[in-house]
Design an enzyme around this catalytic site. Structure first.
Site, mmCIF file in Angstrom:
data_model
loop_
_atom_site.group_PDB
_atom_site.id
_atom_site.type_symbol
_atom_site.label_atom_id
_atom_site.label_comp_id
_atom_site.label_asym_id
_atom_site.label_seq_id
_atom_site.Cartn_x
_atom_site.Cartn_y
_atom_site.Cartn_z
ATOM 1 N N ASP A 197 5.513 -4.772 -1.731
ATOM 2 C CA ASP A 197 6.811 -5.311 -1.323
ATOM 3 C C ASP A 197 7.787 -4.164 -1.067
ATOM 4 O OD1 ASP A 197 5.917 -7.912 -1.608
ATOM 5 O OD2 ASP A 197 6.491 -7.990 -3.733
ATOM 6 N N HIS A 220 2.418 -3.979 3.943
ATOM 7 C CA HIS A 220 3.365 -4.956 3.395
ATOM 8 C C HIS A 220 2.647 -6.177 2.815
ATOM 9 C CE1 HIS A 220 7.242 -6.281 2.484
ATOM 10 N NE2 HIS A 220 7.837 -6.214 3.669
#
Length: 411
Positions: free
Chosen positions: A386, A382
């Site tokens: 995204d 992450h």
């Protein structure tokens, strides 16, 4: 005159390995360049060839020992090995011909010398209670593999119910006291590396997994329609991985961050797709790389994966074939997995998990119908990817699989 056998150069930055097993025992005849031992490195198993023809001499190290590049591990003596097979019986023996039948189990089951069996094979023998002398080895030179033992265990006839009264007393001690055993087996170097890298991935990356499902109807129909022609023309079976590799390459072009990784305070993007494919091997999971998969046809991808699978089982994958990779695909579906959250392969930033195909009810045009469905899982870092990009990647992959024509016209 004895010739020393030295640990060969194993690859860039690799200075040591673990002796996995001896393929030749003292007194065995050996040919020049014939494998006599197997070494386990961080990534693959490497066979050590004999530098000369002769007779296997003494072993300087034992299975499980760590050896350095250039170290002496054995000697090869001059000769053809004949004396080792015709050694005279001990003085006073009245059964000189008796040793001959003892060779039969070894021929039936391959190499059943406990010292020559790998730790995973020995463990499988203990777990399943299989006599290795009754199993035919499918490994290199007829050696037993873990898969051979598991297959033999599954084919064993079920134990017959106790019909004779005499059978009851024999079972009583086990039921009363039980024979509980434990065995400590040192982790192979490959398993240690897998454990370390997976833990590093969890400690370093901000891991997150997103899911989708895909209707496999179109791919199954295409495979059924063209599989015979495909195999006749290309000499390889048409599987599902070829479709998924090509679909992943197309999606990676649309979402380049999934094909990138973090290096220091920089993001490294790639204009090519080197796809790592997780392959099961007797020593554990290995991940060879399909170089420039985005430039390959489905047939080329299938041929490459088939070759990787075969050589992973034989333990002949090369070190360079395991390096690099920009994205990984792991197919747990071949083992029956319904859903999972795979862990990324550092320094990569994402891994795609494929799962088993099963018929499930879905809604199509307002009607409930049954379709062959598969869950897809994308685990990603992450820090660089995204949620929107991860979901978009899976959606693009799903669209390509459900409409394979997109793979031909790059949509």
């Amino acid at each position: 005159m004895a010739t020393e056998v030295l640990v060969p150069v194993l690859g860039e930055s690799i200075t040591e390995a673990t002796l996995g097993e001896w393929l030749k025992q003292p007194g065995d005849p050996v040919k020049a360049d014939e494998p006599i031992a197997s070494l386990e490195t961080d990534k693959v198993s490497v066979e050590v060839p004999s530098p000369v023809a002769g007779v296997m001499g003494a072993h300087a190290v034992q299975p499980g020992d760590t050896v350095s590049v250039g170290a002496m591990i054995a000697t090869i003596d001059a000769g053809d090995g004949a004396p080792a097979k015709t050694a005279a019986p001990e003085a006073g023996s009245t059964t000189a011909a008796a040793p001959a039948p003892a060779a039969a189990p070894q021929e039936a089951g391959g190499n059943v010398d406990a010292a020559a069996l790998s730790p995973s094979v020995r463990r499988a023998i203990l777990e399943h209670g299989v006599d290795p002398a009754t199993v035919k080895g499918s490994g290199k030179d007829g050696r037993l593999t873990k898969e051979d033992i598991v297959a033999a265990a599954s084919n064993k006839p079920a134990a017959a119910p106790a019909a004779a009264p005499a059978a009851a007393p024999a079972a009583a001690p086990v039921a009363a006291g039980g024979e509980r055993r434990e065995e400590r087996v040192k982790m192979t170097r490959l398993r240690q590396t897998i454990a370390r890298r997976l833990k590093e991935a969890q400690d370093t990356a901000a891991l997150l997994t997103t899911f989708n499902d895909v209707d496999m109807t179109a791919v199954i129909e295409a495979r059924t329609k063209y599989k015979d022609l495909f195999e006749k023309k290309h000499g390889v079976r048409l599987g599902f991985m070829g479709f998924f590799v090509k679909a992943a390459c197309m999606a990676l072009k649309d979402i380049p961050s999934v094909n990138a990784y973090i290096e220091g305070d920089e993001i490294v993007y790639h204009d090519y797709a080197d796809i790592s494919v997780a392959v099961s091997a007797p020593q554990g999971l290995v991940v060879p790389v399909i170089r420039s998969a985005d430039q390959m046809s489905v047939a080329q991808v299938e041929k490459t994966i088939g070759d990787f699978g075969k050589r992973a089982k034989e333990g002949t994958l090369k070190m360079d074939e395991m390096k690099g990779g920009t994205f990984t695909i792991s197919n747990g579906g071949v083992f029956g997995s319904l859903m999972s959250t795979p862990i990324i392969n550092p320094p990569q930033s994402a891994v795609l998990g494929l799962h088993r195909i099963e018929d499930r009810p879905v809604v199509r045009n307002g009607q409930v119908v049954v379709r062959p469905m598969m869950y897809l899982a994308l685990s990603y870092d992450h820090r660089i990817i995204d949620g929107r990009e991860a979901v978009t990647f899976l959606a693009a992959l799903k669209n390509a699989i459900e409409d394979p024509t997109r793979l031909l016209i790059d949509l």
